[in-house]
Structure formats: structure tokens, C-alpha cells
Design an enzyme around this catalytic site. Structure first.
Site, PDB file in Angstrom:
ATOM      1  N   ALA A  13      16.322  65.846  73.820  1.00  0.00           N
ATOM      2  CA  ALA A  13      16.622  64.456  73.473  1.00  0.00           C
ATOM      3  C   ALA A  13      16.604  64.207  71.968  1.00  0.00           C
ATOM      4  O   ALA A  13      16.978  63.129  71.514  1.00  0.00           O
ATOM      5  CB  ALA A  13      15.625  63.521  74.161  1.00  0.00           C
ATOM      6  N   GLY A  26      16.083  55.897  71.678  1.00  0.00           N
ATOM      7  CA  GLY A  26      15.903  56.655  70.445  1.00  0.00           C
ATOM      8  C   GLY A  26      14.805  57.676  70.665  1.00  0.00           C
ATOM      9  O   GLY A  26      13.952  57.500  71.534  1.00  0.00           O
ATOM     10  N   THR A  27      14.838  58.736  69.893  1.00  0.00           N
ATOM     11  CA  THR A  27      13.909  59.819  70.197  1.00  0.00           C
ATOM     12  C   THR A  27      12.861  60.070  69.115  1.00  0.00           C
ATOM     13  O   THR A  27      11.799  59.473  69.171  1.00  0.00           O
ATOM     14  CB  THR A  27      14.688  61.109  70.531  1.00  0.00           C
ATOM     15  OG1 THR A  27      15.702  61.312  69.545  1.00  0.00           O
ATOM     16  CG2 THR A  27      15.371  60.989  71.870  1.00  0.00           C
ATOM     17  N   THR A  28      13.111  60.863  68.096  1.00  0.00           N
ATOM     18  CA  THR A  28      12.002  61.358  67.276  1.00  0.00           C
ATOM     19  C   THR A  28      12.002  60.824  65.846  1.00  0.00           C
ATOM     20  O   THR A  28      13.012  60.895  65.150  1.00  0.00           O
ATOM     21  CB  THR A  28      12.027  62.902  67.244  1.00  0.00           C
ATOM     22  OG1 THR A  28      12.059  63.387  68.586  1.00  0.00           O
ATOM     23  CG2 THR A  28      10.791  63.439  66.548  1.00  0.00           C
TER      24      THR A  28
END
EC number: 3.4.25.1
Length: 279
Positions: A226, A51-53
């Protein structure tokens, strides 16, 4: 743990203990705790979805948390509609960055931990207490973090003692840090925080705070591959959680879509987003 021959619960369930579900698992089924599992050697970070942000910001009377929907595996988009923002309990929420599978499992265990405490004690933990419990869970994952499978959540909630929202960030060792006004974690966090620095105002309403977090995620996606921006073709938008004195509420998809349409429409005229005043 299974029922005995007479159909009764095992002795572990009938033995008096503390209010921590994690301590219960550690004593009776330690293999169910993520940090107790053995792994091979080497860096596994490129072999699992990440998972990113995640971004969070406080407003007068609560806190907003928003997460993009992209999960990546190396240079591959592993999933376009993953959800990364979850209610922890009635008055708090948690967003995940890092190894997606481990992070989601940690969130579920954290939710059970808070519910277990409330059932046994007849009251909820303080917001600081909840933040500390999550810190212990992250610390238990340190061995996996050393092999590239780190989980770095963002925790936020409504604190009745101050009648406002609070935000907590963590490092992979379980270190807990309270953030002021806003924060972001994940691969696009630097860009998201830079965006919020220019957009955030202490006097913002909940609606304005939601718009600011969506703008921040848009800026993060603009510079970080990403992080997923709003997918207008598939109508996939960030997950938005709002926590106030009335509890946690996930913003309906239709309402998020309206704000996203407005943000994207404005970006067609000014691709870099709204300009902050110089004074």
C-alpha cells in the site's frame, strides 16, 4: 450561512466569540464539521481511498516530514500522485494517513483553525497548542473511525522555545503523543520506523535527514504494497516538507528527484539499502 435580504452578513458573523473556528462552526453550522455527519452501518474502509505512509525526523535546527504518493482502495491503487504532507501554518506541517478524503478535509479545517486564532489573538498558538487543536479535530471524527474511516495524522513543527523540531503522533480517539527523534504512521510505518532506527543520527544535517526519510519510505514500499515507492518512469517522488526557524518549505521536485536518483542508484548495487555500522 448566507447574506440577509439587505446584503449584510448574518448575525453569527457579528456576534463576539472565542478564537476557535471549530467552536464557531459547532455553534452556527455544526453540519460542516466532519464528525457531525451521520453514516449508515457497516465497515466502509474498503470503499474509500486511503493514504498510507508518512515519516518525520528531527535534525539540529528543525524537522523533516516525507510522504509517499500512493492512495489505495482495498487491493486497488486509487491514485499514484496524491499529496499527503501539507503546511499547517508558517512553522508547522501535517501528514495524513487513513481515509484520504476525510483527512484532507481535516487538514483544511486545521489550517483555518490556526489562521483564525492568529487573526483574532494577534499571535500564533504555541506548538503544543496547535497539537492540542488537531487532537480535538481527530476526536470529533471518532464516530467515523469506528466505521473504518479513521484519520491518523502526523504533526511536526519548529518550536521557538527549544530552537528545534518536535513531532506528535495521534491515535484515532484523539490521543496525542510526543515522539522523540523520528516517527512514522500508516500501513508501512513499521518498516519505515525500522529503517530509521538504523539510519538516524542526532548529528544529521537537514540534507542527510531528507535522505534518511526517503530511504525509510523506500524500505516501507519494499515490504508494504500500500506504500508507493519512487515512480521512476513517471518521475513521481515523495513530498518533502522541511520546517526550520525560517518557516515551512516544501522541497522543490527537482531537488527531491536528485536525492531519489542517488538512493535508487545505490539500491541497484545493494537492494536492501545502506548497512548500519555494528558499533
Amino acid at each position: 450561512m448566507t447574506f440577509d435580504a439587505s446584503g449584510r452578513l448574518p448575525e453569527a458573523f457579528l456576534t463576539p466569540g472565542g478564537s476557535s473556528f471549530m467552536d464557531f462552526l459547532a455553534g452556527h453550522a455544526p453540519d460542516l464539521l466532519p464528525g457531525r455527519r451521520s453514516l449508515g452501518t457497516g465497515d466502509l474502509s474498503k470503499d474509500v481511498p486511503h493514504g498510507t505512509t508518512i515519516v518525520a525526523a528531527t535534525f539540529d535546527g528543525g524537522v523533516v516530514m516525507a510522504g509517499d504518493r500512493r492512495a489505495t482502495m482495498g487491493n486497488i491503487i486509487a491514485q499514484r500522485d496524491i499529496e499527503k504532507v501539507f503546511p499547517a501554518d508558517e512553522y508547522s506541517c501535517v501528514g495524513i494517513a487513513g481515509s484520504a478524503g476525510l483527512a484532507i478535509e481535516m487538514v483544511r479545517l486545521f489550517q483555518v483553525e490556526l489562521e483564525h486564532y492568529e487573526k483574532l489573538e494577534g499571535t500564533t498558538l504555541s506548538l503544543d497548542g496547535k497539537a492540542n487543536r488537531l487532537s480535538a479535530l481527530i476526536r470529533g471524527n471518532l464516530a467515523m473511525a469506528m466505521q473504518g474511516l479513521a484519520v491518523v495524522p502526523l504533526f511536526a513543527g519548529y518550536d521557538h522555545d527549544i530552537s528545534g523540531g518536535r513531532i506528535f503522533s495521534y491515535d484515532p480517539t484523539g490521543g496525542r503523543y510526543e515522539e522523540q527523534a523520528f516517527h512514522s504512521v500508516g500501513s508501512g510505518s513499521l518498516f519505515a520506523r525500522g529503517s530509521l532506527k538504523k539510519l538516524y543520527r542526532e548529528s544529521m544535517s537537514a540534507a542527510e535527514c531528507v535522505t534518511a526519510t526517503i530511504q525509510a519510505l523506500y524500505d516501507a514500499a519494499d515490504d508494504d504494497s500500500a506504500t508507493g515507492g519512487p515512480d521512476m518512469a513517471r518521475r513521481i517522488f515523495p513530498v518533502i516538507g522541511v520546517v526550520t526557524a525560517d518557516g515551512y518549505q516544501r522541497m522543490p521536485e527537482a531537488e527531491v528527484g536528485e536525492i531519489v536518483d542517488s538512493v535508487v542508484g545505490a539500491r541497484l548495487q545493494r537492494p536492501d539499502g545502506p548497512a548500519a555500522p555494528l558499533s
